[in-house]
Design a protein around this motif. Structure first.
Motif, short mmCIF file in Angstrom:
data_model
loop_
_atom_site.label_atom_id
_atom_site.label_comp_id
_atom_site.label_asym_id
_atom_site.label_seq_id
_atom_site.Cartn_x
_atom_site.Cartn_y
_atom_site.Cartn_z
N HIS A 294 18.35 -8.23 -35.79
CA HIS A 294 17.07 -8.44 -35.10
C HIS A 294 17.04 -7.59 -33.83
CE1 HIS A 294 13.47 -10.39 -33.78
NE2 HIS A 294 14.03 -11.09 -32.82
N ALA A 295 15.86 -7.12 -33.48
CA ALA A 295 15.72 -6.31 -32.27
C ALA A 295 14.91 -7.06 -31.22
CB ALA A 295 15.03 -4.99 -32.61
N VAL A 296 15.42 -7.05 -29.99
CA VAL A 296 14.69 -7.64 -28.86
C VAL A 296 14.69 -6.63 -27.71
CG1 VAL A 296 15.24 -10.04 -29.43
CG2 VAL A 296 16.81 -8.74 -27.98
N THR A 297 13.78 -6.80 -26.78
CA THR A 297 13.74 -5.90 -25.63
C THR A 297 14.36 -6.62 -24.43
OG1 THR A 297 11.62 -5.21 -26.54
CG2 THR A 297 12.23 -4.28 -24.42
N ILE A 298 15.21 -5.94 -23.72
CA ILE A 298 15.86 -6.54 -22.55
C ILE A 298 15.07 -6.14 -21.31
CG2 ILE A 298 17.99 -6.69 -21.19
CD1 ILE A 298 18.23 -7.91 -24.00
N GLY A 299 14.59 -7.15 -20.57
CA GLY A 299 13.69 -6.86 -19.45
C GLY A 299 14.24 -7.17 -18.08
N GLY A 300 15.51 -7.53 -17.99
CA GLY A 300 16.05 -7.80 -16.66
C GLY A 300 17.43 -8.40 -16.72
N VAL A 301 18.07 -8.44 -15.55
CA VAL A 301 19.39 -9.07 -15.42
C VAL A 301 19.43 -9.80 -14.09
CG1 VAL A 301 20.43 -6.94 -14.44
CG2 VAL A 301 21.91 -8.68 -15.50
N ARG A 302 20.14 -10.93 -14.08
CA ARG A 302 20.30 -11.67 -12.84
C ARG A 302 21.59 -12.48 -12.93
NH1 ARG A 302 15.75 -16.51 -13.51
NH2 ARG A 302 16.95 -17.77 -14.98
N CYS A 303 21.99 -13.01 -11.79
CA CYS A 303 23.23 -13.80 -11.76
C CYS A 303 22.85 -15.27 -11.64
CB CYS A 303 24.06 -13.36 -10.55
SG CYS A 303 25.70 -14.07 -10.57
N HIS A 304 23.42 -16.09 -12.50
CA HIS A 304 23.12 -17.52 -12.44
C HIS A 304 24.41 -18.31 -12.64
CE1 HIS A 304 20.61 -21.07 -12.68
NE2 HIS A 304 21.23 -21.42 -13.79
#
Lengths: 128, 350
Positions: free
Chosen positions: B300-310
């Motif tokens: 499956h293909a998805v688009t990655i729109g950001g990164v953050r630390c949690h």
């Protein structure tokens, strides 16, 4: 149809719609359509929620499926159909998209033959 | 002499102990590295999710490659300051994303609309010809037009009338319709052949239903001629390496398209859904996608729109095409899906 305005309160487990009349479902699920909450008679979607979906029935449906295509290519092709919509088809529903007016976000629903519907991803929750 | 032997024995024992201690510490280090594989590191915080537009639902279509590419294309247009970037209804159209994708990717058999593919192809289509917005060129509108033309219709305005192209269409159609061959091919007078002889008609439908309606609103990427889709294989990369690649792409304002093996995505609700919907199909799907050797039946293909630390762990914004309330959508901890990565596609300099 696609631009039907939906205000989802308490994120309903079941949404029931019949033509232009939209109705609320069970105690856990209330839908307000254009500011009106509408009660409803028992529907296919409600029955589905009450009874749940048995894994055995899914297995027998699957065994009758058409064979999928065989690609000649060896490259990794992706298709990624929505599993909730595939499940909807399995239980003889018709997957449909509803669009939220402001955000344009789509929500997948599974419409039953009597016009009632359930949010497709909620189908997963009622598999027994 | 005895003392010497004892000394040697003690030395040996000491070495063994040291070795054991080193081994133990190595194991504990690698264990802690394992636990920290998905740590935040210096990923920082990047959120390009607003540029990807509304959440869409591909339904039973096998078009994740087109939906994910359309979202990535929207990001590129936003980077260039497209005036409709803030408008949720502005969405690169799926018919445009699939228009030039050939080789059994461009067919929508009505009722069984599965059609796997690659995001590079969709990106190439959109970079080459620009895109209409979905409101002018909706997939629903196209389907309706196609239905009016017969049961099957290849969507390819780029198609020529050459006989070799026609043969490809027929072969591809046979694949898409799960038939060993399409009845009627070879008999040019048959009704089936007439029905399948559609590229010109498809182009006509595209033009009249979609092309004309967005003639003045086609969005073309200014830097389209200097960029191209690129793909990196991730199968042999460790999770930290995959994350580094994603982070670097996000830092350079890209929204990468990540191919994942859904079977290995650690989200129980998703696994339950896959098991229910595809129980009997998995093995065949693996064969179909060419992924069987990789142990993946559901790519499956998805688009990655950001990164953050949690909470000390990296999270990525996963823009999926399964509707707003899908479980594998939104901010997802890296530990849930990074190990399931197969490859990553992005638009880069030529």
């Amino acid at each position: 149809m696609m631009t039907r305005v939906l205000v989802l309160l308490l994120f309903p487990l079941v949404l029931l719609v019949n033509g232009s009349a939209n109705a609320s479902a069970n105690a856990n699920a209330i839908i307000t359509y254009k500011g009106v909450q509408i009660s409803h008679a028992p529907s296919e979607a409600q029955k589905l929620v009450d009874q749940g979906i048995s894994k055995a029935s899914l297995a027998s449906n699957n065994s009758n499926k058409m064979k999928t295509k065989k690609a000649s290519s060896t490259r990794l092709h992706m298709s990624g159909e929505n599993p909730a919509d595939l499940l909807c088809v399995e239980i003889k529903g018709i997957p449909e998209n509803i669009k939220e007016e402001k955000s344009g976000d789509e929500i997948s629903i599974c419409r039953m033959s009597d016009g009632s519907f359930i949010v497709s991803w909620d189908l997963i929750k009622i598999i027994k | 002499m005895l003392g010497m032997r004892n000394l040697l024995k003690m030395k040996k024992l000491f070495c063994v102990l040291i070795l054991a201690a080193v081994t133990a510490s190595t194991v504990s280090v690698s264990a802690s590295v394992g636990a920290g594989d998905y740590g935040c590191g210096n990923s920082g915080s990047i959120d390009l999710s607003q540029r990807l537009g509304a959440v869409r639902n591909q339904g039973v279509n096998g078009l994740c490659w087109a939906y994910s590419a359309a979202a990535a294309m929207r990001n590129e247009l936003c980077r260039e300051g497209h005036p409709r970037c803030g408008d949720a209804s502005f969405q690169p159209s799926i018919p445009d994303a699939t228009a030039c994708a050939r080789k059994n990717l461009n067919i929508f058999p009505v009722g069984k609309e599965s059609s796997g593919g690659r995001p590079e192809r969709a990106l190439s289509c959109m970079l080459g010809k620009g895109v209409c917005s979905e409101e002018n060129a909706s997939i629903e509108k196209y389907r309706q037009a196609v239905k009016g033309m017969g049961e099957f219709c290849p969507i390819d305005p780029c198609a020529s009338d050459k006989s070799s192209d026609m043969k490809n269409y027929i072969d591809n159609l046979a694949n898409a319709t799960q038939q060993s061959s399409v009845h009627g091919f070879g008999d040019e007078n048959s009704d089936e052949y007439a029905l399948l002889n559609l590229p010109a008609k498809a182009a006509c439908v595209y033009k009249s239903v979609i092309g004309e309606s967005c003639k003045r609103n086609r969005a073309v990427l200014r830097e389209a001629k200097t960029v191209a889709p690129q793909t990196l294989m991730l199968l042999k990369k460790s999770s930290p390496e995959v994350m580094e690649i994603l982070n670097n792409l996000l830092k350079s304002d890209k929204t990468p398209i990540l191919a994942v093996c859904l079977d290995n995505v650690a989200i129980p609700e998703l696994q339950k859904g896959l098991a229910a919907a595809e129980k009997a199909e998995k093995a065949e799907k693996a064969e179909e996608s060419g992924a069987a050797g990789r142990g993946c039946g559901n790519a499956h293909a998805v688009t990655i729109g950001g990164v953050r630390c949690h909470n000390g762990e990296a999270e990525y914004y996963v823009h999926n095409s399964w509707g707003k309330n899908a479980p594998f959508h939104g901010w997802i901890p890296a530990s849930k899906f990074i190990a399931a990565s197969l490859d990553v596609t992005f638009i880069g300099k030529k």
